[in-house]
Design an enzyme around this catalytic site. Structure first.
Site, PDB file in Angstrom:
ATOM      1  N   ASN A   1       0.827  -1.209   0.000  1.00 36.44           N
ATOM      2  CA  ASN A   1       0.000   0.000   0.000  1.00 36.44           C
ATOM      3  C   ASN A   1       0.866   1.267   0.000  1.00 36.44           C
ATOM      4  O   ASN A   1       0.362   2.364   0.215  1.00 36.44           O
ATOM      5  CB  ASN A   1      -0.905   0.021   1.229  1.00 36.44           C
ATOM      6  CG  ASN A   1      -1.824  -1.182   1.269  1.00 36.44           C
ATOM      7  OD1 ASN A   1      -2.366  -1.589   0.256  1.00 36.44           O
ATOM      8  ND2 ASN A   1      -1.980  -1.764   2.455  1.00 36.44           N
TER       9      ASN A   1
ATOM     10  N   HIS B   1     -13.696  -1.595   6.628  1.00 40.22           N
ATOM     11  CA  HIS B   1     -12.551  -2.322   7.194  1.00 40.22           C
ATOM     12  C   HIS B   1     -12.891  -2.943   8.552  1.00 40.22           C
ATOM     13  O   HIS B   1     -13.686  -2.405   9.314  1.00 40.22           O
ATOM     14  CB  HIS B   1     -11.415  -1.311   7.361  1.00 40.22           C
ATOM     15  CG  HIS B   1     -10.073  -1.899   7.645  1.00 40.22           C
ATOM     16  ND1 HIS B   1      -9.621  -2.082   8.929  1.00 40.22           N
ATOM     17  CD2 HIS B   1      -9.096  -2.332   6.815  1.00 40.22           C
ATOM     18  CE1 HIS B   1      -8.395  -2.597   8.872  1.00 40.22           C
ATOM     19  NE2 HIS B   1      -8.050  -2.757   7.610  1.00 40.22           N
TER      20      HIS B   1
ATOM     21  N   GLU C   1     -15.661   4.096   4.155  1.00 36.33           N
ATOM     22  CA  GLU C   1     -14.343   4.421   3.626  1.00 36.33           C
ATOM     23  C   GLU C   1     -14.570   5.340   2.432  1.00 36.33           C
ATOM     24  O   GLU C   1     -15.676   5.356   1.875  1.00 36.33           O
ATOM     25  CB  GLU C   1     -13.624   3.132   3.178  1.00 36.33           C
ATOM     26  CG  GLU C   1     -13.159   2.308   4.355  1.00 36.33           C
ATOM     27  CD  GLU C   1     -12.660   0.918   3.983  1.00 36.33           C
ATOM     28  OE1 GLU C   1     -12.008   0.767   2.937  1.00 36.33           O
ATOM     29  OE2 GLU C   1     -12.928  -0.003   4.758  1.00 36.33           O
TER      30      GLU C   1
ATOM     31  N   SER D   1     -10.789  -0.617   0.603  1.00 33.91           N
ATOM     32  CA  SER D   1      -9.455  -1.205   0.666  1.00 33.91           C
ATOM     33  C   SER D   1      -9.271  -2.435  -0.205  1.00 33.91           C
ATOM     34  O   SER D   1      -8.161  -2.698  -0.659  1.00 33.91           O
ATOM     35  CB  SER D   1      -9.115  -1.554   2.117  1.00 33.91           C
ATOM     36  OG  SER D   1     -10.032  -2.499   2.630  1.00 33.91           O
TER      37      SER D   1
ATOM     38  N   ASP E   1     -13.233   7.170   6.418  1.00 29.92           N
ATOM     39  CA  ASP E   1     -11.878   6.616   6.539  1.00 29.92           C
ATOM     40  C   ASP E   1     -11.191   6.733   5.178  1.00 29.92           C
ATOM     41  O   ASP E   1     -11.568   6.054   4.223  1.00 29.92           O
ATOM     42  CB  ASP E   1     -11.985   5.154   6.998  1.00 29.92           C
ATOM     43  CG  ASP E   1     -10.623   4.476   7.145  1.00 29.92           C
ATOM     44  OD1 ASP E   1      -9.603   5.083   6.770  1.00 29.92           O
ATOM     45  OD2 ASP E   1     -10.597   3.320   7.614  1.00 29.92           O
TER      46      ASP E   1
ATOM     47  N   HIS F   1      -7.026   4.718   2.072  1.00 26.58           N
ATOM     48  CA  HIS F   1      -6.478   4.440   0.735  1.00 26.58           C
ATOM     49  C   HIS F   1      -6.643   5.610  -0.227  1.00 26.58           C
ATOM     50  O   HIS F   1      -6.428   5.462  -1.424  1.00 26.58           O
ATOM     51  CB  HIS F   1      -7.126   3.178   0.160  1.00 26.58           C
ATOM     52  CG  HIS F   1      -6.787   1.971   0.963  1.00 26.58           C
ATOM     53  ND1 HIS F   1      -5.625   1.253   0.784  1.00 26.58           N
ATOM     54  CD2 HIS F   1      -7.429   1.383   2.002  1.00 26.58           C
ATOM     55  CE1 HIS F   1      -5.576   0.267   1.657  1.00 26.58           C
ATOM     56  NE2 HIS F   1      -6.654   0.323   2.412  1.00 26.58           N
TER      57      HIS F   1
ATOM     58  N   LYS G   1       0.141   4.038   4.678  1.00 25.14           N
ATOM     59  CA  LYS G   1      -0.058   3.629   3.292  1.00 25.14           C
ATOM     60  C   LYS G   1       0.686   4.613   2.380  1.00 25.14           C
ATOM     61  O   LYS G   1       1.897   4.594   2.381  1.00 25.14           O
ATOM     62  CB  LYS G   1      -1.540   3.456   3.031  1.00 25.14           C
ATOM     63  CG  LYS G   1      -1.955   2.117   3.672  1.00 25.14           C
ATOM     64  CD  LYS G   1      -3.355   1.953   4.081  1.00 25.14           C
ATOM     65  CE  LYS G   1      -3.495   0.593   4.763  1.00 25.14           C
ATOM     66  NZ  LYS G   1      -4.699   0.492   5.578  1.00 25.14           N
TER      67      LYS G   1
HETATM   68  C1  LIG Z   1      -5.170  -0.338   6.636  1.00 22.02           C
HETATM   69  C2  LIG Z   1      -6.484   0.203   7.022  1.00 22.02           C
HETATM   70  C3  LIG Z   1      -6.749   0.600   8.334  1.00 22.02           C
HETATM   71  C4  LIG Z   1      -5.828   0.296   9.447  1.00 22.02           C
HETATM   72  O1  LIG Z   1      -4.708   1.118   9.429  1.00 22.02           O
HETATM   73  P1  LIG Z   1      -3.371   0.600  10.112  1.00 22.02           P
HETATM   74  O2  LIG Z   1      -2.573   1.814  10.245  1.00 22.02           O
HETATM   75  O3  LIG Z   1      -2.792  -0.402   9.163  1.00 22.02           O
HETATM   76  O4  LIG Z   1      -3.756  -0.006  11.419  1.00 22.02           O
HETATM   77  C5  LIG Z   1      -7.940   1.237   8.586  1.00 22.02           C
HETATM   78  N1  LIG Z   1      -8.854   1.437   7.624  1.00 22.02           N
HETATM   79  C6  LIG Z   1      -8.648   1.004   6.362  1.00 22.02           C
HETATM   80  C7  LIG Z   1      -9.696   1.233   5.343  1.00 22.02           C
HETATM   81  C8  LIG Z   1      -7.465   0.374   6.027  1.00 22.02           C
HETATM   82  O5  LIG Z   1      -7.277  -0.081   4.805  1.00 22.02           O
END
Ligand SMILES: *Cc1c(COP(=O)(O)O)cnc(C)c1O
Length: 394
Positions: free
Chosen positions: A48, A134, A184, A188, A213, A216, A247
């Site tokens: 990522n 997620h 999101e 993801s 969120d 990505h 990411k």
């Molecule tokens: C990776 C991810 C997380 C978690 O983040 P980390 O820093 O890896 O704990 C949260 N939400 C989404 C949509 C993700 O892809």
């Protein structure tokens, strides 16, 4: 003891029998377009690290300078003695970039979701989730004790149906609880986008709160590369803007951007913030350097390189998408067949993970291809040829 081992072994056999076995592979190289495992080199289409910042000299140097000045460990939680200058500098930079009053950072995105959602809602409230959010959001929703409702992925009519139900539900406590929608922005495992403008219109109509969120999307979308909410012009309508630092930003951690009162409340109530040692200063300094880099013209060049790679692959292997996206799933469906395809690609020198239940629904297993700005044109062309050989599509 042997009974304990016996029970766990049976559970593991069950996991294996379903084609759901997972194991770790120690990599001997940094995140980059090539990964080395046990002396063997693979082309890496699994990370990522979309902009290639995890191993960028500029970001590495910022981390090293922070180690020299602040050492390695933070020593305690932020509220005790670990609230080091790099955390505050990062939060100031994030808030300025996101154009919000404040930002609070956490050790991971997972901890961000867990702490934030449980701090904001409780048993008298309703939390409404897109079906594909997620695991950290699902876990947080469960832990919050709020009533959980799930709408079909990106289905606005289904979301509105639930909002109507929530508006008409009987008052159980002294006052009617809150309704929180969580989605999101870029999903993801599918890479597709949520209809944020329409979701904002709905949450305004029904007086709900919205948490988005951008794990990505951060670094990839919007005029200042802040995320999809920025691109769609709705940032100011999202009460709780979440992102991660691990990411496209190439470091580690998570953040919440929004009103000062939101961040103050989280400092006082988010248990994953209060009861956890502060992130290492190097991670904060690296993330801050990444944010500074993203705001330079070079940041835009980096993003354009990623989209060029995406277009190049899409021209050679049919993975059409509505907008440019770095996550390109090849959905195979069957778990065992997906694992086989991934193994075949690995034998050819390509690492692409087989994503299976519980990360995605049963029967929706897929190869999750991720491209980065630092893949070469040859990397992309060779990948397209390997995909055509292993998962032929006419
Ligand atoms: C990776 C991810 C997380 C978690 O983040 P980390 O820093 O890896 O704990 C949260 N939400 C989404 C949509 C993700 O892809």
């Amino acid at each position: 003891m042997s009974a304990f081992v016996h029970v766990l072994s049976r559970r593991l056999e069950n996991i294996r029998a379903q084609g759901l076995w997972r194991e770790l592979r120690p990599a001997d190289s940094p995140q980059s377009p090539r990964l080395t495992w046990a002396g063997q080199e693979y082309r890496n289409f699994s990370s990522n690290d979309y902009l290639g910042l995890a191993n960028d000299p500029l970001i590495r140097e910022a981390a090293c300078r922070a180690v020299e000045k602040y050492g390695v460990g933070s020593g305690s939680a932020r509220l005790v003695s670990g609230s080091l200058a790099p955390h505050h500098e990062l939060e100031t930079a994030l808030a300025a970039w996101k154009k919000t009053e404040a930002t609070l950072t956490f050790t991971s995105g997972y901890a961000t979701a867990l702490g934030t959602i449980t701090a904001l809602i409780g048993k008298d409230d309703v939390i409404i989730l897109d079906k594909l959010v997620h695991a950290c959001i699902v876990d947080a929703a469960r832990l919050s004790g709020a009533k959980i409702r799930v709408y079909d992925h990106n289905d606005l009519a289904d979301l509105e149906r639930i909002l109507q139900w929530a508006a008409g539900r009987p008052v159980e406590g002294a006052e009617k609880g809150q309704v929180l929608i969580v989605t999101e922005s870029i999903f993801s495992m599918d890479g597709d986008a949520a209809p944020l403008r329409e979701i904002v219109a709905l949450k305004n109509r029904y007086g709900a709160w919205l948490m988005v969120d951008e794990a990505h999307a951060t670094g990839l979308y919007g005029p200042n590369r802040c995320g999809l909410a920025e691109e769609l012009g709705v940032s100011n309508d999202v009460e709780i803007q979440m992102g991660t630092l691990g990411k496209a930003l190439g470091s580690a951690g998570g953040y919440i951007s929004g009103a000062q009162v939101l961040c103050d409340l989280l400092v006082n109530r988010a248990r994953s913030f209060i009861f956890s040692t502060a992130p290492v200063p190097a991670a904060a300094a690296a993330a801050r350097a990444a944010i500074a880099f993203l705001q330079t013209p070079e940041g835009e060049v980096r993003r354009q390189r990623l989209w060029q790679n995406v277009a190049r692959l899409q021209a050679r292997y049919p993975l059409a998408t509505a907008r440019p996206q770095a996550i390109l799933p090849v959905v195979i469906g069957d778990e065992a067949k997906t694992v086989e395809a991934a193994a075949e690609l690995r034998a050819r020198g390509y690492f692409i993970p087989a994503i299976r239940y519980p990360t995605v629904a049963r029967g929706a297993a897929r190869l999750r291809i991720t491209l980065t700005a630092v893949h070469t044109e040859a990397d992309i062309d060779d990948l397209a040829a390997a995909l055509q050989a292993v998962v032929p599509v006419s």
